[in-house]
Design a protein around this motif. Structure first.
Motif, short mmCIF file in Angstrom:
data_model
loop_
_atom_site.label_atom_id
_atom_site.label_comp_id
_atom_site.label_asym_id
_atom_site.label_seq_id
_atom_site.Cartn_x
_atom_site.Cartn_y
_atom_site.Cartn_z
N ASN A 194 0.94 -1.14 -0.02
CA ASN A 194 0.09 -0.11 -0.08
C ASN A 194 0.98 1.31 0.06
O ASN A 194 1.22 1.90 1.05
CB ASN A 194 -0.94 0.02 1.24
CG ASN A 194 -2.34 0.62 1.21
OD1 ASN A 194 -2.59 0.71 0.12
ND2 ASN A 194 -3.17 0.39 2.01
N ALA A 253 -5.53 4.69 0.95
CA ALA A 253 -4.88 3.52 1.62
C ALA A 253 -5.79 2.59 2.20
O ALA A 253 -5.72 1.34 2.25
CB ALA A 253 -3.83 4.02 2.57
N ASN A 271 1.93 -1.53 4.68
CA ASN A 271 1.55 -0.34 4.33
C ASN A 271 2.84 0.68 4.28
O ASN A 271 3.74 0.45 5.34
CB ASN A 271 0.68 0.16 5.41
CG ASN A 271 -0.50 -0.52 5.35
OD1 ASN A 271 -1.19 -0.76 4.31
ND2 ASN A 271 -1.17 -0.90 6.49
#
Length: 248
Positions: A86, A116, A140
């Motif tokens: 992400n 996100a 992430n």
């Protein structure tokens, strides 16, 4: 069969480095990009040259329909999803908060936070074992700015990355029982063109000298941490916020 990873914002910077390394490690890679088709096509060629498979997918992560289509395209072209990086994010010009237009702040949060979250949600739907998935991993891309605040420069960007840290911690707890690990990498001063988009092309080199390691980092160094978190070598790591920031 090769594992499949979707990397958002993969046509430049950290996303591009992650795609190239994933390809070299045998992954099949979905290369998401917002607008630079030629750059995305070059990344696809790099992945294929490294021995992986790849497909370029244009899409705005802040648009739900684009996100859904992006995941569907990856699975149609490459097979069931195993992982998400992400990564897509934007930065505004250096500014004090008091001088920031509302439109700039909204754009930052639309892409960096809402985008996100949309991508993480779609990955959770597809990876969770109770929903028919095979488990997997989400990484992430946060930022050291989340804990430093980026005063006098980018407090909106820093705040958006603070949200990514919180997403990582909460989602790791939600998805652990579903066979999905969720972690974040927090890069520091990395030599990519995002600094130019913020109006300071020399920022990484200039401020990198103030870190304990006395230099800026490279996108390839960040990619090493990301790919480690995607793989089985990190099988007992979830909910972690891994700084790749030279000690800053």
């Amino acid at each position: 069969m090769a594992k499949v990873v979707l990397i958002t914002g993969a046509s430049r910077g950290i996303g591009r480095a992650c795609a190239r390394l994933a390809g070299a490690c045998g992954w099949s890679v979905g290369v998401n990009y917002a607008g630079n088709e030629a750059a995305a096509a070059e990344v696809v060629r790099d992945v294929e040259a490294a021995g992986g498979r790849a497909v370029a997918i244009r899409g705005n992560v802040a648009e739900e329909a684009d996100v859904t289509a992006m995941f569907e395209t990856v699975e149609t072209a490459l097979g069931p999803l195993d992982a998400l990086v992400n990564n897509a994010g934007v930065l505004g010009p250096k500014s004090m908060l008091a001088d920031m237009p509302a439109a700039r702040m909204k754009h930052i949060f639309d892409v960096n936070v809402f985008g996100a979250y949309l991508c993480a949600r779609e990955a959770a739907r597809r990876l969770s074992t109770s929903r028919g998935g095979r488990g997997g991993a989400i990484v992430n891309i946060s930022s050291a700015a989340a804990r430093l605040g980026a005063p006098d420069e980018y407090v909106d960007y820093a705040g958006s990355k603070g949200a990514i840290d919180t997403l990582t911690i909460g989602l790791a707890k939600e998805l652990g029982p579903e066979g999905v690990r969720v972690n974040a990498v927090r890069p520091g001063l990395i030599d990519t063109d995002i600094h130019a988009s913020g109006g300071q092309p020399d920022r990484a080199d200039r401020l990198g000298m103030t870190t304990p390691l006395k230099r800026a980092g490279s996108a390839a160094e960040v990619a090493e941490a990301v790919i480690w978190l995607l793989g089985e070598e990190s099988s007992y790591v979830t909910g972690a916020l891994l700084d790749v920031a030279g000690g800053r």
